[in-house]
Design a protein around this motif. Structure first.
Motif, PDB file in Angstrom:
ATOM      1  N   PHE A  35      -9.727 -12.950  14.310  1.00 45.55           N
ATOM      2  CA  PHE A  35     -10.710 -13.360  15.312  1.00 45.55           C
ATOM      3  C   PHE A  35     -10.023 -13.585  16.656  1.00 45.55           C
ATOM      4  N   ASN A  36     -10.654 -13.130  17.763  1.00 41.13           N
ATOM      5  CA  ASN A  36     -10.109 -13.348  19.104  1.00 41.13           C
ATOM      6  C   ASN A  36     -11.240 -13.413  20.125  1.00 41.13           C
ATOM      7  N   LYS A  37     -10.891 -13.707  21.360  1.00 41.32           N
ATOM      8  CA  LYS A  37     -11.915 -13.907  22.395  1.00 41.32           C
ATOM      9  C   LYS A  37     -12.685 -12.619  22.706  1.00 41.32           C
ATOM     10  N   HIS A  38     -12.052 -11.457  22.517  1.00 36.92           N
ATOM     11  CA  HIS A  38     -12.741 -10.193  22.794  1.00 36.92           C
ATOM     12  C   HIS A  38     -13.839  -9.941  21.764  1.00 36.92           C
ATOM     13  N   ILE A  39     -13.542 -10.253  20.502  1.00 37.43           N
ATOM     14  CA  ILE A  39     -14.548 -10.116  19.457  1.00 37.43           C
ATOM     15  C   ILE A  39     -15.682 -11.113  19.695  1.00 37.43           C
ATOM     16  N   LEU A  40     -15.336 -12.333  20.105  1.00 37.33           N
ATOM     17  CA  LEU A  40     -16.357 -13.344  20.386  1.00 37.33           C
ATOM     18  C   LEU A  40     -17.280 -12.879  21.511  1.00 37.33           C
ATOM     19  N   ALA A  41     -16.695 -12.300  22.555  1.00 38.76           N
ATOM     20  CA  ALA A  41     -17.505 -11.818  23.678  1.00 38.76           C
ATOM     21  C   ALA A  41     -18.431 -10.683  23.234  1.00 38.76           C
ATOM     22  N   ALA A  42     -17.901  -9.780  22.408  1.00 38.58           N
ATOM     23  CA  ALA A  42     -18.716  -8.664  21.917  1.00 38.58           C
ATOM     24  C   ALA A  42     -19.872  -9.168  21.059  1.00 38.58           C
ATOM     25  N   ALA A  43     -19.592 -10.176  20.245  1.00 35.09           N
ATOM     26  CA  ALA A  43     -20.632 -10.734  19.377  1.00 35.09           C
ATOM     27  C   ALA A  43     -21.722 -11.402  20.205  1.00 35.09           C
ATOM     28  N   ASN A  44     -21.336 -12.179  21.216  1.00 37.02           N
ATOM     29  CA  ASN A  44     -22.320 -12.853  22.066  1.00 37.02           C
ATOM     30  C   ASN A  44     -23.155 -11.851  22.853  1.00 37.02           C
ATOM     31  N   ASP A  45     -22.529 -10.803  23.357  1.00 35.15           N
ATOM     32  CA  ASP A  45     -23.271  -9.761  24.080  1.00 35.15           C
ATOM     33  C   ASP A  45     -24.297  -9.097  23.172  1.00 35.15           C
ATOM     34  N   LEU A  46     -23.876  -8.833  21.948  1.00 37.44           N
ATOM     35  CA  LEU A  46     -24.752  -8.164  20.988  1.00 37.44           C
ATOM     36  C   LEU A  46     -25.959  -9.040  20.648  1.00 37.44           C
ATOM     37  N   LEU A  47     -25.702 -10.313  20.407  1.00 35.17           N
ATOM     38  CA  LEU A  47     -26.803 -11.219  20.080  1.00 35.17           C
ATOM     39  C   LEU A  47     -27.782 -11.343  21.237  1.00 35.17           C
ATOM     40  N   GLU A  48     -27.252 -11.428  22.457  1.00 33.17           N
ATOM     41  CA  GLU A  48     -28.114 -11.612  23.624  1.00 33.17           C
ATOM     42  C   GLU A  48     -28.881 -10.335  23.967  1.00 33.17           C
TER      43      GLU A  48
END
Length: 509
Positions: free
Chosen positions: A336-349
């Motif tokens: 897990f890293n910040k890039h994956i977190l950003a991708a996940a948040n973008d996808l959800l939004e």
């Protein structure tokens, strides 16, 4: 509500019914406590919870589905009887006698647009010739009947047991559309439709939920049309049937919330509504499931748009699923890293309209690793039923849900205003993905919100009772799925709630 209220005989009856005592006690407590209304935040609309696709996107997602090798099946709840379709005609047989008054005068006194439409369009129904033939076979003096007597006899022959008994058919086996050399039931039209978007390698799989009483009727109907429809569609059909499980029945209570009993003192259990079908859906082991109601079909010449948008919904579902799977696989492979977190948040939004911001790996897995549904939504036409709303749960989380009128607190002016401002309606037009990123099937029963059922008033044995319906299949039954709403054309919604709906343009060949 305590255990003491259930006798040893009750517990034995519960066990024999396939239920357990704890489930029934919980249901009794639900009656006592009541089911709280949902809290609407706002109606979903295009740009705020509902996507609308451009022509380019329609083509892109349609092509994506066409290129897919995923297994697919079409799931059709089909247990409904046709009796409700013919309710007005049953009342007509009760109230009208041709020897007492003319049909014209009766219709004027009744002021019934539905009956007037029925008799004005009587020879345009797909079943007209079949009923007429039965009338002539059963009445040698048919030619001596007055015109009013002929129409009365027509309705009687259509509905009653000593005639064609259509009222006791499943709705799916009533002739809906009349073609040049045959008439097609809703059941057959679902086969034809499935051949155009749910087939793979020349085979189409369909799953119908039916009542046990109707099973043989469906099977014999398929055998009667099999050769013709398979030749016509160049498709081989694999058809499955299932019943609503008795273990999903719910206890009925009297108005004092005590178990409702028959004359022998036995508890009355009732079917739990279409929400019970989450169990049937959960038994399907496939990649994609198309869901559509049995009565929502259209004449075959108008299928092009419907087929196109079914593919569009499935293509966008696959598109989003691939993005979700990519995020989850990257966590497994790279950590897990910040890039994956950003991708996940973008996808959800951007795609799943989730307004919660994720912060941890646990958050990402929890929100992304779920079944996915994409639901077509049509512009409001004033039809009764559910619609797409933003809803707040008891913990303050806001999510997209399909909400029925019975779940809304329309006595609250603010809630009622939100309900009245809804721009779109749920036609029950879903595509579902039920496997996770590892290819394992989700247990769909874990994604139900059990607090979103319904309490309704019914009667049995001449006495009033309260009944409990389980959370609706596409309401609370899918409350914790990842959800997308997409605007689809109104032509995709052609339900037949009463018999005169068959006179609408989209049902007239």
């Amino acid at each position: 509500m305590t255990v003491v209220e259930l006798t040893k005989e009750d517990v034995e009856q519960i066990k024999n019914h396939g239920l357990n005592k704890e489930t029934v006690i919980h249901q009794l407590e639900t009656f006592k406590e009541g089911i709280p209304k949902v809290e609407l935040v706002s109606a979903a609309n295009v740009g705020d919870g509902i996507q609308a696709f451009s022509k380019e996107e329609v083509q892109l997602f349609s092509n994506k589905y066409d290129d897919s090798k995923l297994e697919r099946i079409k799931f059709i709840p089909a247990s409904g009887a046709a009796s409700r379709m013919f309710k007005a005609l049953h009342q007509f047989l009760t109230d009208y006698r041709p020897e007492n008054t003319s049909l014209e005068k009766f219709l004027a006194e009744q002021d019934s647009d539905l009956l007037k439409k029925f008799f004005d369009g009587i020879n345009n129904f797909a079943f007209y010739k079949e009923v007429l033939g039965e009338v002539k076979n059963g009445n040698a003096n048919d030619h001596e009947l007055t015109e009013d007597e002929q129409k009365y006899t027509f309705v009687k022959t259509l509905l009653q047991e000593d005639g064609l008994n259509f009222s006791n058919l499943p709705k799916g086996l009533v002739p809906f559309h009349g073609y040049e050399n045959y008439s097609a039931t809703a059941f057959e039209e679902h086969l034809v439709e499935a051949s155009k978007y749910a087939a793979k390698d020349g085979k189409a799989k369909l799953h119908f939920t039916v009542t046990e009483d109707h099973l043989e009727k469906f099977k014999s109907t398929f055998q009667a049309i099999k050769d013709r429809v398979e030749k016509q569609t160049e498709t081989e059909f694999e058809i499955e049937y299932s019943f609503q499980k008795k273990s999903t029945d719910t206890i009925a209570v009297d108005f004092d919330n005590r178990p409702f009993r028959d004359d022998e003192g036995k508890i009355l259990f009732r079917p739990g509504g279409h929400g019970a079908l989450i169990e049937n859906l959960n038994d399907l082991d496939t990649d994609l499931i198309f869901i559509k109601n049995i009565d929502n079909v259209i004449k075959q010449e108008n299928l092009e748009t419907i087929v196109s948008y079914k593919k569009v919904l499935a293509g966008e579902l696959i598109n989003v699923q691939e993005k979700i799977f990519e995020v989850l696989n990257r966590i497994d492979q790279d950590g897990f890293n910040k890039h994956i977190l950003a991708a996940a948040n973008d996808l959800l939004e951007e795609k799943l309209s989730v307004k919660t911001r994720l912060e941890t790996e646990e958050d990402v897995r929890n929100f992304l690793d779920r079944p996915i549904r994409i639901c077509g939504m049509v512009e409001n036409q004033g039809a009764p039923g559910g619609g797409p709303f933003w809803v707040k749960d008891g913990e303050g989380n806001i999510s997209l849900q399909i909400i029925e009128g019975a779940q809304m607190d329309t006595d609250d002016p603010a809630q009622n205003e939100i309900a009245q401002n809804a721009t779109h309606f749920n036609p029950v037009d879903l595509v579902c993905s039920v496997r996770n990123y590892k290819g394992e099937k989700f247990d769909l029963t874990k994604y139900v919100n059990p607090k979103k059922g319904f309490i309704t008033q019914k009667s049995k044995f001449g006495r009033n009772l309260k009944a409990l319906e389980l959370p609706g299949l596409w309401n609370g039954g899918m409350a914790y799925w990842n959800t997308m709403f997409v605007e689809v054309p109104i032509i995709t919604f052609n339900p037949v709630k009463n018999v005169v709906d068959l006179l609408n343009e989209n049902h007239q060949v």
